[in-house]
Write a protein that holds these residues in place. Structure first.
Motif, PDB file in Angstrom:
ATOM      1  N   ALA A  55       0.848  -1.188   0.000  1.00 37.01           N
ATOM      2  CA  ALA A  55       0.000   0.000   0.000  1.00 37.01           C
ATOM      3  C   ALA A  55       0.883   1.238   0.000  1.00 37.01           C
ATOM      4  O   ALA A  55       2.010   1.213   0.491  1.00 37.01           O
ATOM      5  N   LEU A  56       0.343   2.304  -0.526  1.00 34.93           N
ATOM      6  CA  LEU A  56       1.038   3.589  -0.543  1.00 34.93           C
ATOM      7  C   LEU A  56       0.258   4.556   0.326  1.00 34.93           C
ATOM      8  O   LEU A  56      -0.953   4.689   0.180  1.00 34.93           O
ATOM      9  N   VAL A  57       0.961   5.207   1.247  1.00 31.85           N
ATOM     10  CA  VAL A  57       0.360   6.219   2.104  1.00 31.85           C
ATOM     11  C   VAL A  57       1.104   7.521   1.854  1.00 31.85           C
ATOM     12  O   VAL A  57       2.332   7.558   1.925  1.00 31.85           O
ATOM     13  N   VAL A  58       0.378   8.571   1.557  1.00 30.43           N
ATOM     14  CA  VAL A  58       0.969   9.894   1.372  1.00 30.43           C
ATOM     15  C   VAL A  58       0.598  10.717   2.595  1.00 30.43           C
ATOM     16  O   VAL A  58      -0.579  10.809   2.946  1.00 30.43           O
ATOM     17  N   ALA A  59       1.611  11.294   3.246  1.00 28.23           N
ATOM     18  CA  ALA A  59       1.361  12.007   4.498  1.00 28.23           C
ATOM     19  C   ALA A  59       2.322  13.180   4.652  1.00 28.23           C
ATOM     20  O   ALA A  59       3.372  13.229   4.020  1.00 28.23           O
TER      21      ALA A  59
END
Length: 75
Positions: free
Chosen positions: A39-43
């Motif tokens: 999964a990719l999380v942008v934060a």
């Protein structure tokens, strides 16, 4: 100084504490980890610092985190 050091009790006026942000980040990453992986999380940097603190890694000042950088965190 407390913000830069990642003091869990630090909070901006009217905001959540670093400890509260860590709890919110931990909950969100648990939801991501329960879904399909990878999964990719942008934060933003504050969330990245909270995630790093939960892994036991050193917490760098926000200014040390490069904009647009990719990093891998264990889920």
């Amino acid at each position: 100084a407390a913000f830069i050091a990642g003091d869990p009790s630090f909070r901006f006026p009217g905001g959540e504490s670093m400890a509260e942000q860590r709890a919110r980040t931990r909950s969100a990453l648990a939801a991501v980890g329960a879904g399909p992986l990878p999964a990719l999380v942008v934060a933003h940097a504050g969330t990245i610092r909270a995630a790093l603190a939960d892994t036991g890694a050193p917490v760098p000042p926000e200014s040390a985190l490069a904009h647009g950088a990719a990093m891998e965190l264990p889920l």
